[in-house]
Design an enzyme around this catalytic site. Structure first.
Site, PDB file in Angstrom:
ATOM      1  N   GLY A  11     -41.730 -45.304  27.365  1.00  0.00           N
ATOM      2  CA  GLY A  11     -41.214 -44.866  28.658  1.00  0.00           C
ATOM      3  C   GLY A  11     -39.822 -45.427  28.915  1.00  0.00           C
ATOM      4  O   GLY A  11     -39.541 -46.579  28.583  1.00  0.00           O
ATOM      5  N   ARG A  72     -42.354 -40.701  22.097  1.00  0.00           N
ATOM      6  CA  ARG A  72     -43.503 -41.386  21.512  1.00  0.00           C
ATOM      7  C   ARG A  72     -43.808 -40.697  20.181  1.00  0.00           C
ATOM      8  O   ARG A  72     -43.636 -39.490  20.044  1.00  0.00           O
ATOM      9  CB  ARG A  72     -44.700 -41.331  22.462  1.00  0.00           C
ATOM     10  CG  ARG A  72     -44.385 -41.934  23.838  1.00  0.00           C
ATOM     11  CD  ARG A  72     -45.598 -41.993  24.732  1.00  0.00           C
ATOM     12  NE  ARG A  72     -45.242 -42.327  26.109  1.00  0.00           N
ATOM     13  CZ  ARG A  72     -45.035 -43.556  26.559  1.00  0.00           C
ATOM     14  NH1 ARG A  72     -45.157 -44.581  25.720  1.00  0.00           N
ATOM     15  NH2 ARG A  72     -44.711 -43.784  27.819  1.00  0.00           N
ATOM     16  N   ASP A 103     -45.033 -52.775  24.878  1.00  0.00           N
ATOM     17  CA  ASP A 103     -45.912 -53.341  23.855  1.00  0.00           C
ATOM     18  C   ASP A 103     -46.117 -52.421  22.657  1.00  0.00           C
ATOM     19  O   ASP A 103     -46.187 -52.888  21.514  1.00  0.00           O
ATOM     20  CB  ASP A 103     -47.254 -53.756  24.468  1.00  0.00           C
ATOM     21  CG  ASP A 103     -47.950 -52.632  25.213  1.00  0.00           C
ATOM     22  OD1 ASP A 103     -47.388 -51.522  25.292  1.00  0.00           O
ATOM     23  OD2 ASP A 103     -49.057 -52.859  25.727  1.00  0.00           O
ATOM     24  N   GLY A 104     -46.196 -51.122  22.889  1.00  0.00           N
ATOM     25  CA  GLY A 104     -46.340 -50.183  21.781  1.00  0.00           C
ATOM     26  C   GLY A 104     -45.123 -50.196  20.877  1.00  0.00           C
ATOM     27  O   GLY A 104     -45.246 -50.146  19.636  1.00  0.00           O
ATOM     28  N   THR A 125     -39.526 -51.984  30.231  1.00  0.00           N
ATOM     29  CA  THR A 125     -40.646 -51.231  30.814  1.00  0.00           C
ATOM     30  C   THR A 125     -40.733 -51.561  32.295  1.00  0.00           C
ATOM     31  O   THR A 125     -40.670 -52.735  32.674  1.00  0.00           O
ATOM     32  CB  THR A 125     -41.984 -51.554  30.120  1.00  0.00           C
ATOM     33  OG1 THR A 125     -43.066 -51.046  30.906  1.00  0.00           O
ATOM     34  CG2 THR A 125     -42.182 -53.054  29.931  1.00  0.00           C
ATOM     35  N   ASP A 127     -43.222 -51.443  34.264  1.00  0.00           N
ATOM     36  CA  ASP A 127     -44.508 -51.985  34.720  1.00  0.00           C
ATOM     37  C   ASP A 127     -44.554 -53.508  34.767  1.00  0.00           C
ATOM     38  O   ASP A 127     -45.440 -54.079  35.411  1.00  0.00           O
ATOM     39  CB  ASP A 127     -45.644 -51.490  33.824  1.00  0.00           C
ATOM     40  CG  ASP A 127     -45.957 -50.022  34.044  1.00  0.00           C
ATOM     41  OD1 ASP A 127     -45.499 -49.462  35.061  1.00  0.00           O
ATOM     42  OD2 ASP A 127     -46.655 -49.428  33.202  1.00  0.00           O
ATOM     43  N   ASP A 129     -45.493 -55.453  32.436  1.00  0.00           N
ATOM     44  CA  ASP A 129     -46.831 -55.742  31.933  1.00  0.00           C
ATOM     45  C   ASP A 129     -46.856 -56.545  30.632  1.00  0.00           C
ATOM     46  O   ASP A 129     -47.904 -56.648  29.986  1.00  0.00           O
ATOM     47  CB  ASP A 129     -47.615 -54.437  31.739  1.00  0.00           C
ATOM     48  CG  ASP A 129     -46.919 -53.464  30.797  1.00  0.00           C
ATOM     49  OD1 ASP A 129     -45.756 -53.720  30.403  1.00  0.00           O
ATOM     50  OD2 ASP A 129     -47.526 -52.430  30.460  1.00  0.00           O
ATOM     51  N   ARG A 171     -50.666 -48.795  35.434  1.00  0.00           N
ATOM     52  CA  ARG A 171     -52.012 -48.442  34.959  1.00  0.00           C
ATOM     53  C   ARG A 171     -52.884 -49.680  34.737  1.00  0.00           C
ATOM     54  O   ARG A 171     -54.035 -49.723  35.140  1.00  0.00           O
ATOM     55  CB  ARG A 171     -51.905 -47.636  33.656  1.00  0.00           C
ATOM     56  CG  ARG A 171     -53.224 -47.028  33.190  1.00  0.00           C
ATOM     57  CD  ARG A 171     -53.042 -46.072  32.023  1.00  0.00           C
ATOM     58  NE  ARG A 171     -52.295 -44.900  32.399  1.00  0.00           N
ATOM     59  CZ  ARG A 171     -51.028 -44.644  32.017  1.00  0.00           C
ATOM     60  NH1 ARG A 171     -50.393 -45.500  31.257  1.00  0.00           N
ATOM     61  NH2 ARG A 171     -50.418 -43.553  32.400  1.00  0.00           N
ATOM     62  N   HIS A 215     -48.563 -47.526  62.461  1.00  0.00           N
ATOM     63  CA  HIS A 215     -48.711 -47.013  61.100  1.00  0.00           C
ATOM     64  C   HIS A 215     -49.577 -47.978  60.289  1.00  0.00           C
ATOM     65  O   HIS A 215     -49.867 -49.087  60.728  1.00  0.00           O
ATOM     66  CB  HIS A 215     -47.344 -46.859  60.419  1.00  0.00           C
ATOM     67  CG  HIS A 215     -46.641 -48.170  60.232  1.00  0.00           C
ATOM     68  ND1 HIS A 215     -45.761 -48.666  61.149  1.00  0.00           N
ATOM     69  CD2 HIS A 215     -46.728 -49.106  59.251  1.00  0.00           C
ATOM     70  CE1 HIS A 215     -45.322 -49.848  60.728  1.00  0.00           C
ATOM     71  NE2 HIS A 215     -45.897 -50.138  59.590  1.00  0.00           N
TER      72      HIS A 215
END
Length: 319
Positions: A11, A72, A103-104, A125, A127, A129, A171, A215
């Site tokens: 990503g 990818r 990580d990938g 990334t 995220d 993560d 995720r 709200h």
């Protein structure tokens, strides 16, 4: 080390261009030939290499996305695909490779290192993560993008006296929701690491109404559930018809913040300097505002700790 390459994979993340620029400019500074690989490992297998020089990366430090494109690759996950990639690098005289991604992407760099290519990973990334580093490139920008949306959504939520569910990316790691939720004053934050029950949300909605709150912002990390289902549960349990906003890919785009540009620049130069020392199978990270490096395998095996203190702050501040 006479020739190195750089690619972005997985990503995209704001700040990747700043990292590419740093790698290229550092290579030029140290008199190393540099090539860019377009479309990540998929492009590498196809031999999509382009010569790069200082002017190639001019005027990109402030731009989101990645000038090298990203993709990818299922083929690269196979032994045959990795062999093709290795042969392409060797045929083109590439001795070292800088991989910018998550990580990938790091797992791919690890495989190439085992085959004899010196590889260094840079964390890119949104995220956040990756457990070994405090921050990844793109995370700060993504949080600020979400925060800007929360501010705008709160205006209309207050005008209509509505509750709003804002679904953000994350995720397996809820850092975007947690950081943006705390900074944006969200009343409820639902994360993969800390599930908030519907009864708790209903209780907070009731408390807010009783003290005249106009709200109620509910931050939902995508790995914690589906916004439309949560909307139905809130209607059933609390009698409140909440609105839903899914921010989606808007979180990946936009000009990187100064923080992301700075850490990307530091990491890019450090990666090239590691290759100059004939280092391999390493990843660059940041801890206590200092750049460091460690073994890829060790980094990938680390478990990311959940920031319970920050989560507790959100509970205290949302009463």
């Amino acid at each position: 080390m006479k020739k190195i390459a750089v690619l972005t994979s997985g990503g995209d993340a704001p700040g990747m261009n700043a990292a590419i620029r740093a790698v290229v400019r550092a290579a030029v500074y140290y008199n190393i030939e540099i090539v860019g690989i377009t479309r990540g490992f998929a492009g590498l297998i196809k031999g999509e290499l382009i010569e790069m020089e200082a002017s190639t990366v001019g005027d990109i430090v402030h731009k989101g996305g990645t000038m090298l494109k990203t993709a990818r690759s299922e083929e690269f996950k196979t032994e045959e695909g990795r062999k093709k990639a290795y042969e392409i690098l060797r045929e083109n005289g590439v001795e070292g490779l800088v991989v910018i991604g998550g990580d990938g992407s790091f797992a791919g760099a690890q495989k190439l290192s085992e085959m004899g290519i010196n590889t260094i990973g840079i964390p890119g990334t949104i995220d956040n993560d990756l457990a070994y580093t405090e921050y990844t490139i793109g995370f700060d920008t993504a949080v600020n993008t979400v925060l800007d949306a929360v501010t705008k959504i709160r205006d209309t939520s207050s005008s209509h006296e509505k509750a709003t569910i804002i679904e953000v990316m994350g995720r397996n790691c809820g850092d975007i929701a947690l950081h943006a939720g705390l900074a944006g004053g969200a009343e409820s934050i639902i994360l993969p690491e800390a599930q908030l029950g519907i009864e708790d949300i209903a209780k907070k909605l009731k408390q807010g109404k009783e003290r005249g709150k106009l709200h109620h912002i509910i931050m939902l990390a995508e790995g914690s559930g589906i916004a439309s289902q949560l909307q139905e549960e809130i209607l059933e349990k609390a009698g409140v018809n909440a609105r839903v906003t899914v921010l989606g890919f808007i979180q990946r785009g936009g000009d990187p913040t100064s923080f992301d540009r700075i850490i990307a620049s530091k990491m890019g130069v450090n990666a090239v300097e590691l290759l100059l020392k004939n280092e391999s199978n390493k990843v660059v990270g940041i801890k206590d505002n200092k750049i460091f490096n460690m073994d890829i395998t060790e980094a990938l095996n680390m478990k990311k700790p959940f920031d319970n203190h920050m989560y507790k702050l959100t509970e205290i501040l949302s009463v």
